[in-house]
Design an enzyme around this catalytic site. Sequence first.
Site, PDB file in Angstrom:
ATOM      1  N   ASP A  49      28.649  39.060  18.092  1.00 53.03           N
ATOM      2  CA  ASP A  49      27.844  39.803  19.073  1.00 53.03           C
ATOM      3  C   ASP A  49      26.482  40.148  18.463  1.00 53.03           C
ATOM      4  O   ASP A  49      26.417  40.885  17.475  1.00 53.03           O
ATOM      5  CB  ASP A  49      28.608  41.090  19.434  1.00 53.03           C
ATOM      6  N   ASP A  50      25.428  39.603  19.035  1.00 55.27           N
ATOM      7  CA  ASP A  50      24.066  39.897  18.545  1.00 55.27           C
ATOM      8  C   ASP A  50      23.808  39.372  17.134  1.00 55.27           C
ATOM      9  O   ASP A  50      23.060  39.969  16.358  1.00 55.27           O
ATOM     10  CB  ASP A  50      23.773  41.408  18.569  1.00 55.27           C
ATOM     11  N   CYS A  89      24.509  40.414  26.347  1.00 57.29           N
ATOM     12  CA  CYS A  89      25.974  40.317  26.296  1.00 57.29           C
ATOM     13  C   CYS A  89      26.691  39.907  27.585  1.00 57.29           C
ATOM     14  O   CYS A  89      27.320  38.853  27.647  1.00 57.29           O
ATOM     15  CB  CYS A  89      26.541  41.665  25.867  1.00 57.29           C
ATOM     16  N   HIS A 147      34.015  43.544  28.492  1.00 61.42           N
ATOM     17  CA  HIS A 147      32.679  43.638  29.105  1.00 61.42           C
ATOM     18  C   HIS A 147      32.536  42.890  30.427  1.00 61.42           C
ATOM     19  O   HIS A 147      31.429  42.546  30.844  1.00 61.42           O
ATOM     20  CB  HIS A 147      31.611  43.122  28.112  1.00 61.42           C
ATOM     21  N   ASP A 299      26.964  35.609  21.144  1.00 57.33           N
ATOM     22  CA  ASP A 299      26.800  35.733  22.603  1.00 57.33           C
ATOM     23  C   ASP A 299      25.337  35.751  23.036  1.00 57.33           C
ATOM     24  O   ASP A 299      25.022  35.577  24.199  1.00 57.33           O
ATOM     25  CB  ASP A 299      27.530  36.980  23.133  1.00 57.33           C
ATOM     26  N   ASN A 300      24.446  35.991  22.073  1.00 54.76           N
ATOM     27  CA  ASN A 300      22.994  35.945  22.330  1.00 54.76           C
ATOM     28  C   ASN A 300      22.302  36.022  20.981  1.00 54.76           C
ATOM     29  O   ASN A 300      22.947  36.241  19.959  1.00 54.76           O
ATOM     30  CB  ASN A 300      22.534  37.096  23.263  1.00 54.76           C
TER      31      ASN A 300
HETATM   32 CA    CA Z   1      25.423  40.595  22.520  1.00 52.67          CA
END
Ligand code: CA
Length: 484
Positions: A49-50, A89, A147, A299-300
């Site tokens: 994540d990130d 996200c 999420h 995810d990004n």
């Molecule tokens: Ca993210």
Amino acid sequence: MIILNTMTTMRLHLAIGILVLSMLNCKSIQPELASTTNQPPNLVLILADDLGYGDVGFNGSLEIPTPNIDRIAQEGVTFTNGYVTWAACGPSRAGLITGRYQDRFGFSRNPLFAPNDPNMGLPLSEQTLAEVLGQHDYQSAILGKWHLGAHPSQRPLQRGFTDFYGFLTGGHKYFPEDWIRADEYEVTSQFDAYHTKLLRNTERVEETEYLTDALSREAVNYLEQYKDDPFFIYVAYNAPHGPLQATQKYLDRFQHIEHPKRRTYAAMVSAVDDGVGRILDQLTSLGLAENTIVVFLSDNGGPETKNYSDNGPLRGAKGSLFEGGIRVPFAMRWPKQIEAGITYESPVLSLDIFGSIIAQQKSPVQLQNPIDGVNLIPYITNQKTGLPHQELYWRKHDQDEVAIRQGNTKFANIDSELHLYDLNVDKSESNNQITRKQDLSNALQAKTNAWLEQMKEPAFLGLRSNKTYDENHPNRFERPKDNH
Ligand code: CA
């Protein structure tokens, strides 16, 4: 009958032989057995994540060693042009789990935490990968960040998963002493949901480990539990998304990093890497490595100024349609079909994970909606030439921003300015050719407009409208009358 009897006898001898060998050395015999079965591949989908594009060893990081994540790339394929479908996200995850551009069903914003709102999340018109694989007798677990909706009708077990261990909202505190909200109805605001106790399926639990370590432990345990059936395990780590929190064990590895936030970020990435190592080791010891597709991606892109990630040479960060927001570390391993050490440079999408795994099923897959993901395996193995996608698209509805990548050309409207880049020679998007290549720009604008026509309006308010949503939903976190 004689032949049958002979075959039966041979089988019996074989079975006894295998049994004896198994008793002698359980671990060494199992890999061979697993490789001879005719099961479709398992899928272990590991989502960071990130995480910044430049913060894994296989993309050149020297500061943060990631030997275990790198194993996936070294023993399989590295995607140098691997993309997600949104620069943050929620929508990125909605695309990933449905195999479809999320704007097709209005998942155009980061959803709010709203446990009483059945429309805040993945619309019921959409099928998740777990639902589709469930038709083919896969067991499936999601571990970590969901999420995709907190309403009881939206949760993982309602969306095709066999098991869930984690949390419903877009982020979470990492240390158990911070998990002070007994459940979702004790939450008092959007980000207070970071304090809820974890869920195992429908029950709140008392966890004692650092969150990243707990999720890795669960992945290892579910592999053991599912080992006899085809399975899909979605390891949705929230690390290294903020808040920046790490244990001393991981911090001690980065004494050479001076900046305390960058050091903590590195420690969080290292915890994920340890977890990936535990997962890969467990696959090996269960004899499942050969026929399990393991995918790793973020995810990004990294929000460089917030969590001190590093997107390497890419321009922009999380939230942006420049490459730094949407191009992510991305690798896949499947020893049964994919040779080790491949670098694949044509653009691929997170949606292709869906496209690739469903193509491996022995009987036709029943899809409720057409998907955008394609089967990458024949491209990686050179059975197919050409591009998996003629074009890739992105939309940020509320900012009126769009982007398209066609081959190596990227056209985008970002912050009311038009951009055109040749990513083959300008991956940092520093040389805008918009005024020099008007015809090409116009053609790509037309393609983008045609794609936009197929997209829906947003189905719910997002994170940016938290205050408005609160005003319109005074009972946002109120416990339903039939829930105690
Ligand atoms: Ca993210």
